[in-house]
Design a protein around this motif. Structure first.
Motif, PDB file in Angstrom:
ATOM      1  N   VAL A  50      36.432  48.595  54.327  1.00  0.00           N
ATOM      2  CA  VAL A  50      35.982  49.973  54.542  1.00  0.00           C
ATOM      3  C   VAL A  50      34.503  50.131  54.208  1.00  0.00           C
ATOM      4  N   GLU A  51      34.039  49.412  53.181  1.00  0.00           N
ATOM      5  CA  GLU A  51      32.647  49.500  52.749  1.00  0.00           C
ATOM      6  C   GLU A  51      32.020  48.112  52.704  1.00  0.00           C
ATOM      7  N   PRO A  52      32.002  47.376  53.808  1.00  0.00           N
ATOM      8  CA  PRO A  52      31.526  45.990  53.755  1.00  0.00           C
ATOM      9  C   PRO A  52      30.050  45.907  53.379  1.00  0.00           C
ATOM     10  N   PRO A  53      29.701  45.065  52.408  1.00  0.00           N
ATOM     11  CA  PRO A  53      28.293  44.879  52.053  1.00  0.00           C
ATOM     12  C   PRO A  53      27.510  44.305  53.238  1.00  0.00           C
ATOM     13  N   ASP A  54      26.192  44.474  53.198  1.00  0.00           N
ATOM     14  CA  ASP A  54      25.357  44.012  54.300  1.00  0.00           C
ATOM     15  C   ASP A  54      25.517  42.517  54.547  1.00  0.00           C
ATOM     16  N   ALA A  55      25.617  41.735  53.483  1.00  0.00           N
ATOM     17  CA  ALA A  55      25.752  40.285  53.661  1.00  0.00           C
ATOM     18  C   ALA A  55      27.043  39.931  54.383  1.00  0.00           C
ATOM     19  N   LEU A  56      28.094  40.662  54.074  1.00  0.00           N
ATOM     20  CA  LEU A  56      29.355  40.421  54.781  1.00  0.00           C
ATOM     21  C   LEU A  56      29.224  40.821  56.248  1.00  0.00           C
ATOM     22  N   ARG A  57      28.535  41.917  56.502  1.00  0.00           N
ATOM     23  CA  ARG A  57      28.328  42.336  57.889  1.00  0.00           C
ATOM     24  C   ARG A  57      27.592  41.257  58.681  1.00  0.00           C
ATOM     25  N   ARG A  58      26.623  40.615  58.043  1.00  0.00           N
ATOM     26  CA  ARG A  58      25.874  39.576  58.745  1.00  0.00           C
ATOM     27  C   ARG A  58      26.776  38.402  59.117  1.00  0.00           C
ATOM     28  N   VAL A  59      27.707  38.069  58.235  1.00  0.00           N
ATOM     29  CA  VAL A  59      28.621  36.967  58.546  1.00  0.00           C
ATOM     30  C   VAL A  59      29.626  37.400  59.617  1.00  0.00           C
ATOM     31  N   THR A  60      30.070  38.648  59.584  1.00  0.00           N
ATOM     32  CA  THR A  60      30.961  39.102  60.664  1.00  0.00           C
ATOM     33  C   THR A  60      30.233  39.073  62.002  1.00  0.00           C
ATOM     34  N   ASP A  61      28.956  39.445  62.002  1.00  0.00           N
ATOM     35  CA  ASP A  61      28.182  39.396  63.245  1.00  0.00           C
ATOM     36  C   ASP A  61      28.057  37.952  63.752  1.00  0.00           C
ATOM     37  N   ALA A  62      27.859  37.032  62.825  1.00  0.00           N
ATOM     38  CA  ALA A  62      27.667  35.634  63.215  1.00  0.00           C
ATOM     39  C   ALA A  62      28.951  34.984  63.704  1.00  0.00           C
ATOM     40  N   THR A  63      30.083  35.397  63.144  1.00  0.00           N
ATOM     41  CA  THR A  63      31.360  34.762  63.490  1.00  0.00           C
ATOM     42  C   THR A  63      32.145  35.534  64.545  1.00  0.00           C
ATOM     43  N   GLY A  64      31.833  36.821  64.693  1.00  0.00           N
ATOM     44  CA  GLY A  64      32.620  37.661  65.586  1.00  0.00           C
ATOM     45  C   GLY A  64      33.940  38.092  64.995  1.00  0.00           C
ATOM     46  N   ALA A  65      34.161  37.788  63.723  1.00  0.00           N
ATOM     47  CA  ALA A  65      35.421  38.132  63.059  1.00  0.00           C
ATOM     48  C   ALA A  65      35.350  39.522  62.461  1.00  0.00           C
ATOM     49  N   ALA A  66      36.491  40.179  62.365  1.00  0.00           N
ATOM     50  CA  ALA A  66      36.570  41.465  61.681  1.00  0.00           C
ATOM     51  C   ALA A  66      36.378  41.259  60.177  1.00  0.00           C
ATOM     52  N   ALA A  67      35.976  42.322  59.483  1.00  0.00           N
ATOM     53  CA  ALA A  67      35.703  42.214  58.053  1.00  0.00           C
ATOM     54  C   ALA A  67      36.933  41.782  57.272  1.00  0.00           C
TER      55      ALA A  67
END
Length: 322
Positions: A239-256
């Motif tokens: 629900v509140e993913p940190p920015d670093a986690l968002r960057r990894v989701t962007d890189a992998t295409g995976a949901a948080a």
């Protein structure tokens, strides 16, 4: 029956188990929970939702399910489903004792559960669990052991657990709080017939709370099944993913949520990670985690999100039941 039946390689998703904390009672402390469940949250509605999740989980290849006496009517819902599905004999069943549900099926209850690890509580709750789950109980765990809990030093409790192990039910414990590592290590010192009494430990571990990792690695090395709970930090990582986690989701295409579970699964000492899904869609997203491959750099990026344990657990204690 015992935990030795569990084979985490039995199916592609067998390293993910289904926890019933979020659907066995109307209130829980997960963020973003309000829209996930029926508005009225009646017993009938949550029974139906639990059964939908169990149907979907078993069909997808999940082979472990986790309940507790304090999860409202989770054991009852699970027992009903097991009796209706004799073909699911390969589903390994764990539950817990030591907390009593007192929320009276209300989300606004002043108190939802009461902790008591005394031998008298075991004597009351174990028969209650067996009445609901029968011979399907494989693993019985002390619920939320902390270093200040006297349960591991209580000879009456330890003797009951030794007798339980002799009866063929595996004995485990779950841990909570900022010093989970001390509770895990204290449990490893208790033996039965020359081996650790506890065959499983279930602890909170996620990208925001990694402090139990070294002790859990020791438990794995000692032969224990290591089960991770709260891999999404009670919803914070989804629900509140940190920015670093968002960057990894962007890189992998995976949901948080997929990424959060995958981070835990990438730890070499983890046997199982629990999904706390409240909907079939959430479960499906969680079950993508075993197939997600993260680079060492991505794992390190997520591990760097860890908060001091005291900060993490203080924040958790402030979450409202909803």
């Amino acid at each position: 029956m015992a935990l030795s039946r569990l084979d985490p390689r039995a199916t592609p998703v067998a390293r993910v188990g289904l926890g019933l904390a979020a659907v066995g009672r109307p209130g829980y402390i997960n963020l973003g929970r309000r829209p996930d469940l029926p508005a009225d949250r009646t017993v009938a509605a949550l029974r139906e939702r639990t059964h939908e999740l169990l149907d979907a989980a078993h069909a997808a290849g999940v082979r472990y399910v986790d309940a507790a006496r304090s999860y409202g009517r989770a054991e009852e819902f699970l027992g009903d489903w097991l009796r209706a599905h004799p073909e699911a004999s390969d589903l390994v069943v764990g539950s817990k004792w030591g907390y009593t549900y007192v929320g009276e099926w209300r989300t606004d209850a002043a108190v939802h559960e009461v902790k008591d690890h005394a031998a008298a509580t075991f004597d009351r709750q174990y028969p209650e669990t067996r009445d609901l789950l029968g011979e399907r109980l494989d693993l019985y765990q002390i619920h939320s052991v902390t270093p200040d809990s006297p349960v591991l030093q209580d000879p009456a409790v330890v003797e009951r657990l030794r007798r339980l192990a002799d009866s063929g039910v595996s004995v485990g414990l779950s841990t909570s709080g900022p010093d989970q590592a001390a509770a895990v290590r204290a449990a490893l010192r208790i033996t039965h017939e020359g081996r650790p009494l506890f065959t499983a430990v279930q602890s909170t571990f996620n990208a925001l709370e990694t402090s139990a990792g070294p002790a859990l690695a020791e438990a794995h090395a000692a032969g224990l099944t290591v089960i991770v709970k709260e891999a999404m930090a009670n919803g914070r990582l989804a629900v509140e993913p940190p920015d670093a986690l968002r960057r990894v989701t962007d890189a992998t295409g995976a949901a948080a949520d997929t990424l959060a579970l995958a981070f835990a699964l990438h730890q070499p000492w983890v046997t199982l990670v629990l999904s706390g899904a409240a909907t079939v869609a959430q479960l499906s997203s969680n079950l993508a985690a075993p197939a997600l491959r993260l680079s060492p750099e991505q794992v390190a990026t997520l591990a760097a999100l860890a908060e001091p344990p005291e900060t993490y657990w203080r924040r958790r204690s402030e979450l409202a039941w909803a």
